[in-house]
Design an enzyme around this catalytic site. Structure first.
Site, PDB file in Angstrom:
ATOM      1  N   ASP A 221       0.852  -1.190   0.000  1.00 44.04           N
ATOM      2  CA  ASP A 221       0.000   0.000   0.000  1.00 44.04           C
ATOM      3  C   ASP A 221       0.888   1.241   0.000  1.00 44.04           C
ATOM      4  OD1 ASP A 221      -2.811   1.149   0.422  1.00 44.04           O
ATOM      5  OD2 ASP A 221      -1.594   2.194   1.912  1.00 44.04           O
TER       6      ASP A 221
ATOM      7  N   TYR B 195       3.766   9.785   0.895  1.00 43.22           N
ATOM      8  CA  TYR B 195       4.643   9.167   1.897  1.00 43.22           C
ATOM      9  C   TYR B 195       6.125   9.406   1.574  1.00 43.22           C
ATOM     10  CZ  TYR B 195       0.302   6.559   2.919  1.00 43.22           C
ATOM     11  OH  TYR B 195      -1.004   6.193   3.190  1.00 43.22           O
TER      12      TYR B 195
ATOM     13  N   LYS C 145      -1.618   6.154  -4.604  1.00 41.37           N
ATOM     14  CA  LYS C 145      -2.700   7.108  -4.271  1.00 41.37           C
ATOM     15  C   LYS C 145      -2.407   8.482  -4.852  1.00 41.37           C
ATOM     16  CE  LYS C 145      -3.393   4.781   0.171  1.00 41.37           C
ATOM     17  NZ  LYS C 145      -2.050   4.552   0.739  1.00 41.37           N
TER      18      LYS C 145
ATOM     19  N   HIS D 148      -6.821   9.868  -2.860  1.00 41.46           N
ATOM     20  CA  HIS D 148      -6.386   9.721  -1.463  1.00 41.46           C
ATOM     21  C   HIS D 148      -7.386  10.324  -0.470  1.00 41.46           C
ATOM     22  CE1 HIS D 148      -2.386   9.211   0.908  1.00 41.46           C
ATOM     23  NE2 HIS D 148      -3.405   9.005   1.699  1.00 41.46           N
TER      24      HIS D 148
HETATM   25  N1  NAP Z   1      -5.621   6.236   2.900  1.00 40.24           N
HETATM   26  C1  NAP Z   1      -5.204   6.988   3.880  1.00 40.24           C
HETATM   27  O1  NAP Z   1      -5.565   8.160   4.036  1.00 40.24           O
HETATM   28  C2  NAP Z   1      -4.242   6.379   4.884  1.00 40.24           C
HETATM   29  C3  NAP Z   1      -4.023   7.039   6.104  1.00 40.24           C
HETATM   30  C4  NAP Z   1      -3.177   6.434   7.001  1.00 40.24           C
HETATM   31  C5  NAP Z   1      -2.545   5.227   6.718  1.00 40.24           C
HETATM   32  N2  NAP Z   1      -2.740   4.626   5.505  1.00 40.24           N
HETATM   33  C6  NAP Z   1      -2.062   3.344   5.161  1.00 40.24           C
HETATM   34  O2  NAP Z   1      -2.339   2.402   6.186  1.00 40.24           O
HETATM   35  C7  NAP Z   1      -1.112   1.892   6.706  1.00 40.24           C
HETATM   36  C8  NAP Z   1      -1.305   1.447   8.144  1.00 40.24           C
HETATM   37  O3  NAP Z   1      -1.636   2.539   8.995  1.00 40.24           O
HETATM   38  P1  NAP Z   1      -0.571   3.207   9.984  1.00 40.24           P
HETATM   39  O4  NAP Z   1       0.803   2.993   9.440  1.00 40.24           O
HETATM   40  O5  NAP Z   1      -0.982   4.573  10.221  1.00 40.24           O
HETATM   41  O6  NAP Z   1      -0.751   2.475  11.349  1.00 40.24           O
HETATM   42  P2  NAP Z   1      -0.943   0.964  11.897  1.00 40.24           P
HETATM   43  O7  NAP Z   1      -0.703  -0.037  10.834  1.00 40.24           O
HETATM   44  O8  NAP Z   1      -2.218   0.952  12.650  1.00 40.24           O
HETATM   45  O9  NAP Z   1       0.188   0.884  12.983  1.00 40.24           O
HETATM   46  C9  NAP Z   1       1.550   0.853  12.669  1.00 40.24           C
HETATM   47  C10 NAP Z   1       2.317   0.848  13.990  1.00 40.24           C
HETATM   48  O10 NAP Z   1       2.048  -0.365  14.699  1.00 40.24           O
HETATM   49  C11 NAP Z   1       3.281  -1.039  14.979  1.00 40.24           C
HETATM   50  N3  NAP Z   1       3.033  -2.483  14.831  1.00 40.24           N
HETATM   51  C12 NAP Z   1       2.920  -3.194  13.673  1.00 40.24           C
HETATM   52  N4  NAP Z   1       2.646  -4.481  13.934  1.00 40.24           N
HETATM   53  C13 NAP Z   1       2.600  -4.601  15.287  1.00 40.24           C
HETATM   54  C14 NAP Z   1       2.365  -5.697  16.159  1.00 40.24           C
HETATM   55  N5  NAP Z   1       2.121  -6.928  15.696  1.00 40.24           N
HETATM   56  N6  NAP Z   1       2.402  -5.460  17.494  1.00 40.24           N
HETATM   57  C15 NAP Z   1       2.635  -4.208  17.976  1.00 40.24           C
HETATM   58  N7  NAP Z   1       2.866  -3.143  17.207  1.00 40.24           N
HETATM   59  C16 NAP Z   1       2.841  -3.332  15.856  1.00 40.24           C
HETATM   60  C17 NAP Z   1       4.287  -0.493  13.988  1.00 40.24           C
HETATM   61  O11 NAP Z   1       5.575  -0.493  14.560  1.00 40.24           O
HETATM   62  P3  NAP Z   1       6.823  -1.243  13.829  1.00 40.24           P
HETATM   63  O12 NAP Z   1       6.960  -0.656  12.462  1.00 40.24           O
HETATM   64  O13 NAP Z   1       7.972  -0.907  14.721  1.00 40.24           O
HETATM   65  O14 NAP Z   1       6.474  -2.688  13.820  1.00 40.24           O
HETATM   66  C18 NAP Z   1       3.797   0.943  13.796  1.00 40.24           C
HETATM   67  O15 NAP Z   1       4.280   1.774  14.829  1.00 40.24           O
HETATM   68  C19 NAP Z   1      -0.128   3.034   6.461  1.00 40.24           C
HETATM   69  O16 NAP Z   1       1.220   2.640   6.587  1.00 40.24           O
HETATM   70  C20 NAP Z   1      -0.547   3.452   5.071  1.00 40.24           C
HETATM   71  O17 NAP Z   1      -0.034   2.541   4.107  1.00 40.24           O
HETATM   72  C21 NAP Z   1      -3.603   5.187   4.596  1.00 40.24           C
END
Ligand code: NAP
Length: 325
Positions: free
Chosen positions: A46, A51, A80, A113
């Site tokens: 994704d 980013y 996106k 996006h």
């Molecule tokens: N469309 C949009 O507007 C939009 C907005 C926000 C995000 N996104 C997409 O969604 C993705 C995911 O969202 P996000 O990155 O905001 O947050 P997330 O996936 O909810 O959380 C990521 C965090 O959780 C930690 N983590 C991962 N696996 C874990 C586990 N098994 N146990 C404990 N901690 C864990 C990671 O740390 P480590 O890396 O240290 O493991 C990181 O700090 C983004 O990367 C992006 O690709 C899209």
């Protein structure tokens, strides 16, 4: 190689149920992360221009393809379109830029996006006016330009992100190709039950971002509730003898929603992938009822305050609420 399974989108193309999120990992770091994830078995990346790491992702993908174990067609790549590039002539340019940086020949999926436009400039080159809303480009016009990308073969499928039911209706009422997905924030503080029903009715797949509460968000404050620390989630984790992250990911998996989860740690990349392999447990209806009854907090980690003055800002009705229970 194990597979995470897939869901069929309304254009009959399959989308893998698990995507590696790529936000908040630098160009320098992400190439290794991508190689790790692809060797573990992830087949969905994704990505997004905003980013700032699509070149690093492209390097990781290229290195992995060179090893000969997988082909480009084995990997599903999402890009996106950022809010600054909604004008018809910019949509194609940006799509080609992402394809070139990602070194991937075509995108499997390209998303709008957010449902509103900023002025046409590179926000990274104008820090002072990084996020200025311009309300003169309507996303339905942008959608027509997105459809042209499918006709040209630059992208296989198109979808949206952060759209409300009303905004989806506007696209559905004018489109040649329906959006295949709507990617939105989903976790127990932002359950999206109504949107889920709407999307099911219209054969649009929901994708969940921030399923673990996006703890790396730079704007977090000490008063923000952390869904990974929630007591109901922790008690379910105790019940199933797993980490709270496993409960939060099952909250997505067990609803047939595509899960977009970010990790840059080789161990957690694998742990998250393993949850998709013949689940050792599944959340029961009773567990879902417990989550929805006991958890009163309602919180979005991504509210995009810079877009709030846009006419089409999607969360106008939303109020963050932190329960004291
Ligand atoms: N469309 C949009 O507007 C939009 C907005 C926000 C995000 N996104 C997409 O969604 C993705 C995911 O969202 P996000 O990155 O905001 O947050 P997330 O996936 O909810 O959380 C990521 C965090 O959780 C930690 N983590 C991962 N696996 C874990 C586990 N098994 N146990 C404990 N901690 C864990 C990671 O740390 P480590 O890396 O240290 O493991 C990181 O700090 C983004 O990367 C992006 O690709 C899209």
């Amino acid at each position: 190689m194990n597979s995470v399974g897939s869901l069929q989108m309304n254009n009959k193309v399959e989308i893998p149920r698990l995507a590696l999120g790529t936000y908040a990992t630098s160009n320098e770091e992400i190439s290794n992360v991508i190689e790790t994830a692809l060797s573990v078995g992830y087949r969905h990346l994704d990505c997004a221009w905003i980013y700032g790491n699509e070149k690093g992702i492209g390097d990781g993908l290229t290195n992995q393809l060179k090893k000969g174990e997988i082909k480009r067609t084995d990997v599903f790549i999402t890009g996106k379109l950022w809010c600054s590039f909604f004008k018809t002539e910019r949509v194609r340019q940006q799509c080609i830029k992402s394809i070139n940086d990602l070194q991937c020949q075509y995108l499997d999926l390209f998303l709008i996006h957010w449902p509103f436009a900023f002025i046409d400039q590179d926000p990274n080159k104008n820090e002072e006016n990084k996020f200025i809303v311009a309300d003169d480009v309507d996303f339905v016009d942008t959608w027509k330009a997105m459809e042209a990308l499918v006709d040209e073969g630059l992208v296989k499928s198109i979808g949206v992100s952060n759209f409300t039911e009303e905004q989806l209706e506007r696209v559905l009422n004018m489109c040649k190709y329906k959006p295949v997905v709507n990617q939105v924030e989903i976790h127990p503080y932002c359950p999206q039950i109504e949107l889920e029903k709407f999307c099911k009715k219209h054969d649009i797949i929901l994708e969940a971002y921030a399923p673990l509460g996006a703890k790396e968000r730079p704007w977090k404050t000490k008063d923000d509730p952390e869904v990974l620390e929630d007591k109901t989630i922790k008690s379910l984790a105790d019940k199933y003898h797993v980490h709270p992250a496993a409960i939060l990911l099952h909250y997505i998996i067990d609803r047939d929603i595509v899960c977009v989860v970010k990790s840059a740690s080789p161990q957690r990349i694998k742990d998250n992938f393993d949850l998709f392999q013949g689940h050792p447990f599944k959340l029961s209806q009773e567990d879902f009822d417990t989550i929805h009854k006991e958890i009163k907090t309602r919180f979005r980690y991504y509210i995009m305050s810079d877009g709030a003055k846009a006419k089409e800002y999607p969360f106008k009705e939303w109020k963050n609420f932190v329960s004291k229970d």
